[in-house]
Design a protein around this motif. Structure first.
Motif, mmCIF file in Angstrom:
data_model
loop_
_atom_site.group_PDB
_atom_site.id
_atom_site.type_symbol
_atom_site.label_atom_id
_atom_site.label_comp_id
_atom_site.label_asym_id
_atom_site.label_seq_id
_atom_site.Cartn_x
_atom_site.Cartn_y
_atom_site.Cartn_z
ATOM 1 N N LYS A 126 -1.091 6.247 8.244
ATOM 2 C CA LYS A 126 -0.668 4.867 8.044
ATOM 3 C C LYS A 126 -0.126 4.686 6.635
ATOM 4 C CE LYS A 126 -3.529 2.621 11.535
ATOM 5 N NZ LYS A 126 -4.490 1.523 11.832
ATOM 6 N N TYR A 127 1.011 4.030 6.558
ATOM 7 C CA TYR A 127 1.652 3.749 5.271
ATOM 8 C C TYR A 127 1.750 2.243 5.110
ATOM 9 C CZ TYR A 127 5.154 3.595 1.547
ATOM 10 O OH TYR A 127 5.807 3.333 0.380
ATOM 11 N N GLU A 128 1.056 1.718 4.105
ATOM 12 C CA GLU A 128 1.084 0.282 3.862
ATOM 13 C C GLU A 128 2.298 -0.080 3.025
ATOM 14 O OE1 GLU A 128 -1.636 -3.313 1.931
ATOM 15 O OE2 GLU A 128 -2.458 -1.277 2.124
ATOM 16 N N LYS A 176 4.313 -2.131 0.587
ATOM 17 C CA LYS A 176 4.070 -3.094 -0.480
ATOM 18 C C LYS A 176 5.253 -4.059 -0.547
ATOM 19 C CE LYS A 176 0.306 -0.989 -1.815
ATOM 20 N NZ LYS A 176 -1.027 -1.595 -1.575
ATOM 21 N N GLU A 232 3.705 -10.285 9.899
ATOM 22 C CA GLU A 232 3.186 -8.927 10.050
ATOM 23 C C GLU A 232 4.241 -8.085 10.767
ATOM 24 O OE1 GLU A 232 -0.556 -8.812 12.052
ATOM 25 O OE2 GLU A 232 -1.534 -10.214 10.673
ATOM 26 N N GLU A 251 4.702 -3.810 12.316
ATOM 27 C CA GLU A 251 4.249 -2.425 12.454
ATOM 28 C C GLU A 251 5.385 -1.591 13.027
ATOM 29 O OE1 GLU A 251 0.261 -1.308 14.160
ATOM 30 O OE2 GLU A 251 1.553 -0.414 15.719
ATOM 31 N N TYR A 280 4.138 2.553 9.799
ATOM 32 C CA TYR A 280 4.421 1.739 8.615
ATOM 33 C C TYR A 280 3.964 0.316 8.910
ATOM 34 C CZ TYR A 280 7.535 5.727 7.837
ATOM 35 O OH TYR A 280 8.054 6.986 7.694
ATOM 36 N N ILE A 281 3.190 -0.254 8.013
ATOM 37 C CA ILE A 281 2.592 -1.565 8.269
ATOM 38 C C ILE A 281 2.807 -2.493 7.077
ATOM 39 C CG2 ILE A 281 0.445 -2.819 8.723
ATOM 40 C CD1 ILE A 281 -0.670 -0.277 9.953
ATOM 41 N N ILE A 282 3.179 -3.743 7.379
ATOM 42 C CA ILE A 282 3.163 -4.787 6.357
ATOM 43 C C ILE A 282 2.336 -5.954 6.889
ATOM 44 C CG2 ILE A 282 5.379 -5.773 7.132
ATOM 45 C CD1 ILE A 282 5.820 -6.616 4.179
ATOM 46 N N ASN A 283 1.343 -6.358 6.099
ATOM 47 C CA ASN A 283 0.519 -7.518 6.403
ATOM 48 C C ASN A 283 0.603 -8.482 5.231
ATOM 49 O OD1 ASN A 283 -0.632 -6.736 8.955
ATOM 50 N ND2 ASN A 283 -1.837 -5.218 7.833
#
Length: 302
Positions: free
Chosen positions: A97-99, A101, A113, A115, A125-128
């Motif tokens: 998992k790559y958060e 920024k 959000e 994914e 790849y995730i952005i929250n």
């Protein structure tokens, strides 16, 4: 891209074991081959293969830009047998998992959000954001199914527009030969600003530019600035004084450029504009043959 330019570019070549086509990757001079602990770098080549069907090969390339191995991948994301060299293949593991920024300009106006599940690179790849979730959920999958995107979005856009944007993004990520995860923060900012618009050819090209912005090289010829000045009262007559200055500076920095990537050019411009306006200017100059972009791309040679 002119043929004359292509002839002077570095290349990576291999013969596809499935369709027998010779495939050549044109490499921008700004790109370095960064190998892992195995001494290999992974590229993805999606192309019209046997019986004109879209297919994908994962290529394992050494520091000398030689293809050491190729692995055709089925749409179910199950690697087929390695036809060429005895290169150890990593065992299938759970997705890393790559958060992502958020860029400092990211406001979460549309994206709450997102994914992006990448089966090629085995990464999610995730952005929250710290914003509350909205009711609109959008999901899409790329043409071959290797990239899956799900997003929670606000009503600053609508589901139809968001679906079109994320579909195009999934297809482009799937066809990006070597993906730099560092561009996702910029990509999220761009999407958050632009997904209220309809997906069109200009926006599609902008997405592709961003995905390759850390390796692609924009350049203009010596006479480009003079040509631009001659066209200011006709083709570019709608530009404001500020925009004329911006176009002029962009052409100056790209004249005979041999080392600055597209992202470098954007970062080095003294006059700062939002990324999407910069990309609009680049597209405008390309459209009128005042600028070209060398990017990483595969072509077939008969």
């Amino acid at each position: 891209m002119s043929l004359q330019t292509d002839l002077h570019r570095e290349t990576i070549s291999y013969l596809c074991n499935n369709c027998g086509k010779k495939r050549i990757a044109l490499i921008p001079p700004t790109m370095k081959i960064n190998v892992d602990s195995r001494g290999l770098c992974e590229f993805v080549d999606v192309h019209l293969c046997k019986e004109t069907e879209l297919s994908a090969n994962i290529l394992f390339i050494d520091s000398n830009r030689a293809v050491r191995s190729q692995v055709p991948v089925a749409s179910e994301s199950k690697p087929a047998e390695d036809f060429e060299f005895s290169i150890p293949m990593p065992e299938k593991i759970s997705h890393a998992k790559y958060e992502i920024k958020p860029n400092e300009s990211f406001k979460a106006r549309i994206i709450r959000e997102m994914e992006i599940k990448d089966e090629f690179r085995n990464i999610i790849y995730i952005i929250n954001t710290d914003k509350p979730r909205e009711k609109l959920e959008v999901e899409t999958s790329s043409e071959l199914g290797f990239i899956k995107i799900s997003a929670n979005i606000t009503r600053n856009t609508n589901e139809e527009k968001a679906q079109a944007w994320l579909q195009k993004l999934a297809d482009l990520v799937e066809k990006t030969a070597n993906l730099d995860e560092g561009i996702f923060s910029i990509l999220m900012y761009f999407l958050d600003e632009k997904m209220k618009e309809n997906m069109n050819d200009t926006n599609a090209k902008a997405l592709d530019c961003i995905l390759q912005s850390t390796v692609s090289l924009p350049f203009s010829k010596d006479n480009a600035l003079n040509d631009f000045n001659q066209l200011r009262n006709t083709v570019f007559k709608k530009l404001t004084v500020v925009e004329v200055i911006y176009y002029t500076n962009l052409l100056k920095i790209c004249t005979n450029n041999e080392s600055k990537t597209l992202l470098d050019v954007y970062s080095n411009l003294e006059q700062k504009l939002p990324l999407f306006l910069f990309l609009n200017a680049v597209h405008d100059l390309i459209y009128h043959n005042l600028m070209e972009i060398e990017k990483l791309e595969f072509i077939s040679i008969d």
